[in-house]
Design a protein around this motif. Structure first.
Motif, PDB file in Angstrom:
ATOM      1  N   ASN A 132       0.793  -1.423   0.003  1.00  0.00           N
ATOM      2  CA  ASN A 132       0.109  -0.041  -0.102  1.00  0.00           C
ATOM      3  C   ASN A 132       0.980   1.311  -0.167  1.00  0.00           C
ATOM      4  OD1 ASN A 132      -2.194  -1.789   0.050  1.00  0.00           O
ATOM      5  ND2 ASN A 132      -2.584  -1.449   2.135  1.00  0.00           N
ATOM      6  N   LYS A 133       2.061   1.370   0.727  1.00  0.00           N
ATOM      7  CA  LYS A 133       2.937   2.321   0.728  1.00  0.00           C
ATOM      8  C   LYS A 133       3.429   2.766  -0.545  1.00  0.00           C
ATOM      9  CE  LYS A 133       6.834   4.281   2.994  1.00  0.00           C
ATOM     10  NZ  LYS A 133       7.152   4.997   4.274  1.00  0.00           N
ATOM     11  N   TYR A 134       3.729   1.585  -1.601  1.00  0.00           N
ATOM     12  CA  TYR A 134       4.172   2.032  -2.843  1.00  0.00           C
ATOM     13  C   TYR A 134       3.034   2.882  -3.484  1.00  0.00           C
ATOM     14  CZ  TYR A 134       5.283   1.119  -7.852  1.00  0.00           C
ATOM     15  OH  TYR A 134       5.417   1.326  -8.971  1.00  0.00           O
ATOM     16  N   PHE A 135       1.970   2.465  -3.502  1.00  0.00           N
ATOM     17  CA  PHE A 135       0.811   2.828  -4.152  1.00  0.00           C
ATOM     18  C   PHE A 135       0.306   4.626  -3.692  1.00  0.00           C
ATOM     19  CE2 PHE A 135       0.351  -1.400  -5.409  1.00  0.00           C
ATOM     20  CZ  PHE A 135       0.382  -1.321  -6.555  1.00  0.00           C
ATOM     21  N   GLU A 136       0.751   4.556  -2.463  1.00  0.00           N
ATOM     22  CA  GLU A 136       0.521   5.929  -2.028  1.00  0.00           C
ATOM     23  C   GLU A 136       1.335   6.953  -2.456  1.00  0.00           C
ATOM     24  OE1 GLU A 136       0.451   5.448   2.341  1.00  0.00           O
ATOM     25  OE2 GLU A 136      -1.275   4.151   2.423  1.00  0.00           O
ATOM     26  N   LEU A 137       2.835   6.410  -2.537  1.00  0.00           N
ATOM     27  CA  LEU A 137       3.690   7.292  -2.980  1.00  0.00           C
ATOM     28  C   LEU A 137       3.843   7.594  -4.624  1.00  0.00           C
ATOM     29  CD1 LEU A 137       6.838   5.741  -1.100  1.00  0.00           C
ATOM     30  CD2 LEU A 137       5.606   7.761  -0.537  1.00  0.00           C
ATOM     31  N   ILE A 138       2.857   6.717  -5.348  1.00  0.00           N
ATOM     32  CA  ILE A 138       2.745   6.916  -6.733  1.00  0.00           C
ATOM     33  C   ILE A 138       1.789   8.195  -6.658  1.00  0.00           C
ATOM     34  CG2 ILE A 138       1.875   6.424  -8.778  1.00  0.00           C
ATOM     35  CD1 ILE A 138       4.675   4.947  -8.436  1.00  0.00           C
ATOM     36  N   ASP A 139       2.236   9.520  -7.085  1.00  0.00           N
ATOM     37  CA  ASP A 139       1.418  10.539  -7.072  1.00  0.00           C
ATOM     38  C   ASP A 139       0.194  10.733  -8.285  1.00  0.00           C
ATOM     39  OD1 ASP A 139       2.669  11.816  -5.018  1.00  0.00           O
ATOM     40  OD2 ASP A 139       4.143  12.610  -6.375  1.00  0.00           O
ATOM     41  N   GLY A 140      -0.783  11.239  -7.791  1.00  0.00           N
ATOM     42  CA  GLY A 140      -1.928  11.340  -8.980  1.00  0.00           C
ATOM     43  C   GLY A 140      -2.785   9.996  -9.482  1.00  0.00           C
ATOM     44  N   THR A 141      -2.477   9.040  -8.742  1.00  0.00           N
ATOM     45  CA  THR A 141      -3.230   7.665  -9.214  1.00  0.00           C
ATOM     46  C   THR A 141      -4.406   7.570  -8.318  1.00  0.00           C
ATOM     47  OG1 THR A 141      -3.086   5.610  -9.859  1.00  0.00           O
ATOM     48  CG2 THR A 141      -1.750   6.318  -7.914  1.00  0.00           C
ATOM     49  N   VAL A 142      -5.583   7.692  -8.991  1.00  0.00           N
ATOM     50  CA  VAL A 142      -6.948   7.233  -8.120  1.00  0.00           C
ATOM     51  C   VAL A 142      -7.352   6.011  -8.582  1.00  0.00           C
ATOM     52  CG1 VAL A 142      -9.197   7.791  -7.909  1.00  0.00           C
ATOM     53  CG2 VAL A 142      -7.465   9.421  -8.384  1.00  0.00           C
ATOM     54  N   GLU A 143      -6.576   5.466  -9.755  1.00  0.00           N
ATOM     55  CA  GLU A 143      -7.165   4.122 -10.285  1.00  0.00           C
ATOM     56  C   GLU A 143      -6.776   2.912  -9.374  1.00  0.00           C
ATOM     57  OE1 GLU A 143      -6.348   1.201 -14.099  1.00  0.00           O
ATOM     58  OE2 GLU A 143      -5.546   3.186 -14.142  1.00  0.00           O
ATOM     59  N   ILE A 144      -5.482   3.006  -8.738  1.00  0.00           N
ATOM     60  CA  ILE A 144      -5.043   1.763  -8.034  1.00  0.00           C
ATOM     61  C   ILE A 144      -4.860   2.284  -6.631  1.00  0.00           C
ATOM     62  CG2 ILE A 144      -3.291  -0.030  -7.481  1.00  0.00           C
ATOM     63  CD1 ILE A 144      -2.756  -0.066 -10.589  1.00  0.00           C
ATOM     64  N   ARG A 145      -5.630   1.913  -5.762  1.00  0.00           N
ATOM     65  CA  ARG A 145      -5.610   2.438  -4.355  1.00  0.00           C
ATOM     66  C   ARG A 145      -4.818   1.769  -3.221  1.00  0.00           C
ATOM     67  NH1 ARG A 145     -12.271   3.321  -3.415  1.00  0.00           N
ATOM     68  NH2 ARG A 145     -12.264   4.996  -5.076  1.00  0.00           N
ATOM     69  N   LYS A 146      -4.642   0.507  -3.477  1.00  0.00           N
ATOM     70  CA  LYS A 146      -3.875  -0.253  -2.534  1.00  0.00           C
ATOM     71  C   LYS A 146      -3.406  -1.672  -3.432  1.00  0.00           C
ATOM     72  CE  LYS A 146      -6.688   0.471   1.299  1.00  0.00           C
ATOM     73  NZ  LYS A 146      -7.653   0.079   2.377  1.00  0.00           N
ATOM     74  N   GLY A 147      -2.457  -2.327  -2.931  1.00  0.00           N
ATOM     75  CA  GLY A 147      -1.729  -3.641  -3.579  1.00  0.00           C
ATOM     76  C   GLY A 147      -0.998  -4.171  -2.763  1.00  0.00           C
ATOM     77  N   ASN A 148      -0.745  -5.491  -3.003  1.00  0.00           N
ATOM     78  CA  ASN A 148      -0.040  -6.646  -2.467  1.00  0.00           C
ATOM     79  C   ASN A 148       0.601  -7.217  -3.538  1.00  0.00           C
ATOM     80  OD1 ASN A 148       1.532  -8.020  -0.645  1.00  0.00           O
ATOM     81  ND2 ASN A 148      -0.348  -9.012  -0.126  1.00  0.00           N
ATOM     82  N   LEU A 149       1.585  -7.039  -4.223  1.00  0.00           N
ATOM     83  CA  LEU A 149       2.526  -7.706  -5.409  1.00  0.00           C
ATOM     84  C   LEU A 149       3.891  -7.926  -5.051  1.00  0.00           C
ATOM     85  CD1 LEU A 149       0.785  -4.889  -7.183  1.00  0.00           C
ATOM     86  CD2 LEU A 149       0.576  -6.775  -8.314  1.00  0.00           C
ATOM     87  N   ASP A 150       4.599  -9.175  -5.628  1.00  0.00           N
ATOM     88  CA  ASP A 150       5.713  -9.414  -5.650  1.00  0.00           C
ATOM     89  C   ASP A 150       6.243  -9.325  -6.923  1.00  0.00           C
ATOM     90  OD1 ASP A 150       6.098 -10.055  -2.939  1.00  0.00           O
ATOM     91  OD2 ASP A 150       4.860 -11.913  -3.253  1.00  0.00           O
ATOM     92  N   VAL A 151       7.344  -8.635  -7.190  1.00  0.00           N
ATOM     93  CA  VAL A 151       8.081  -8.582  -8.513  1.00  0.00           C
ATOM     94  C   VAL A 151       9.222  -9.477  -8.444  1.00  0.00           C
ATOM     95  CG1 VAL A 151       8.764  -6.994 -10.312  1.00  0.00           C
ATOM     96  CG2 VAL A 151       6.977  -6.230  -8.891  1.00  0.00           C
ATOM     97  N   VAL A 152       9.510 -10.104  -9.408  1.00  0.00           N
ATOM     98  CA  VAL A 152      10.969 -10.740  -9.598  1.00  0.00           C
ATOM     99  C   VAL A 152      11.531 -10.299 -11.055  1.00  0.00           C
ATOM    100  CG1 VAL A 152      12.046 -12.789 -10.102  1.00  0.00           C
ATOM    101  CG2 VAL A 152      10.377 -12.721  -8.431  1.00  0.00           C
TER     102      VAL A 152
END
Length: 191
Positions: free
Chosen positions: A27-47
């Motif tokens: 969720n912190k990552y999506f809060e830091l991305i400015d100007g996005t209303v589309e994705i509010r929260k998330g829980n993802l793993d990236v390799v």
């Protein structure tokens, strides 16, 4: 982009060959991305599998998890699964440019790339255009308000359209005359 320094990859200092990076987007990552209303929260793993050759860097991203987006009907959050693979080719050059969707040129003196915004774009582009709950799972209060509003407008406009269409068709039959069909009127009258 100090708040995204975790996503800096020092390309210049990497040895040739393959390298693996792992990220967890919460969720912190999506809060830091400015100007996005589309994705509010998330829980993802990236390799991220990075292949360093003499002239280019090939970045292969595999992202899995889920995100919370607003439902297009009731505006409550809806969980959407994300499973996407993306590729990015990075080259050194004089200045930053995006040559295509998959090829990016970064200034050689910088020597690093920040992938925070690329990760967001990959996730956002993997989502379907329409975000709606399965049937019957939307917010009941909002759904009833929408149905009440829609029913009122639909009934009024449908009744008006039907009345206008009925009267206009009747008036048109009696007053409209096409000379090509006039002889057929006599045939029907004889029967």
């Amino acid at each position: 982009m100090g708040k995204f320094s975790l996503y800096n990859i020092p390309l210049r200092s990497l040895s040739e060959g393959k390298h693996e990076f792992k990220y967890h987007l919460d969720n912190k990552y999506f809060e830091l991305i400015d100007g996005t209303v589309e994705i509010r929260k998330g829980n993802l793993d990236v390799v991220l599998m990075l292949k360093n050759t003499a002239s280019t860097f090939e970045l292969n991203f595999e992202t899995n998890g889920s995100v919370q987006v607003p439902c297009d009907r009731c505006l409550d959050d809806i969980s959407m699964e994300v499973s996407t693979k993306n590729k990015l080719i990075v080259k050194f050059g004089a200045e930053y440019t995006e040559e295509s969707d998959e090829i990016v040129v970064i200034p050689e003196e910088d020597g690093e790339i920040n992938i925070a915004w690329f990760l967001f774009e990959f996730i956002a582009l993997s989502l379907p255009m329409k975000h709606v709950h399965p049937a019957g799972q939307c917010n009941k209060g909002m759904s009833s308000k929408l149905n009440k509003h829609r029913a009122t407008l639909a009934d009024d406009s449908d009744d008006d359209d039907e009345e206008e269409d009925d009267t206009s068709l009747e008036g048109d039959d009696s007053s409209f005359s096409d000379p090509r069909w006039d002889s057929l009127k006599d045939v029907a009258a004889d029967e």
